[in-house]
Design a protein around this motif. Structure first.
Motif: not given
Length: 181
Positions: A118-125
């Protein structure tokens, strides 16, 4: 029409890997989770041309179930499949899927096809998937798999293959026209 080559697409956390494992078991077909092909043990991605070549090798087999979105190489799977399963869950359900998977399996890569990072980019995606990526995926499905069985799969709890047999383009398939349910 028998299912021999199944492409499963949808947002992170939508349940693609779970449905892939179940379909593989039901169809007695090998299952490939594209995250396992794309990332190495150190989370380094495969170069795009090698990733596409690896998928071309996978889809050359007579039977398979492959899960993963990877829109840049989706055409490889859509052209070769006989069935598309579109995991179409609401954003809140996909976000819950990402977090609950982390709680169940922990971080890291697992042999079951679970790849948790879980990274910010995954959550944004995930948070923007229905608005940004889903329309692009639907266009590709309608262009490249219009003559194939397309199974929209909405709730995470539904049994796999509910509504099997459809050959309708997703834009005409029970609310999959880009409007929110």
């Amino acid at each position: 029409m028998q299912m021999n080559r199944v492409a499963i697409v949808g947002s992170c956390g939508s349940g693609k890997s779970h449905v892939a494992r179940e379909l593989g078991r039901l169809l007695d077909a090998p299952v490939t989770h594209l995250d396992a092909v794309y990332f190495d043990d150190e989370w380094n991605p495969l170069p795009p041309e090698k990733f596409e070549a690896a998928q071309r090798e996978l889809v050359a087999a007579p039977r398979w179930v492959i899960d993963g979105n990877y829109n840049s190489s989706l055409h490889v799977r859509l052209q070769a499949c006989d069935t598309v399963v579109m995991m179409d869950v609401p954003t809140w359900a996909a976000l819950w899927g990402v977090f609950s998977r982390q709680l169940r399996h922990g971080a890291g890569q697992h042999t079951s096809g679970v790849y948790n990072r879980i990274r910010w980019g995954v959550l944004t995606y995930v948070a923007t998937y229905r608005r940004r990526m889903r329309p692009k995926v639907l266009v590709k499905i309608n262009e490249l798999a219009a003559d194939k069985r397309v199974l929209p799969h909405r709730p995470r709890r539904d049994a796999p293959l509910a509504g099997a047999g459809s050959r309708q383009p997703l834009a005409r398939h029970g609310g999959m026209d880009g409007r929110r349910p």
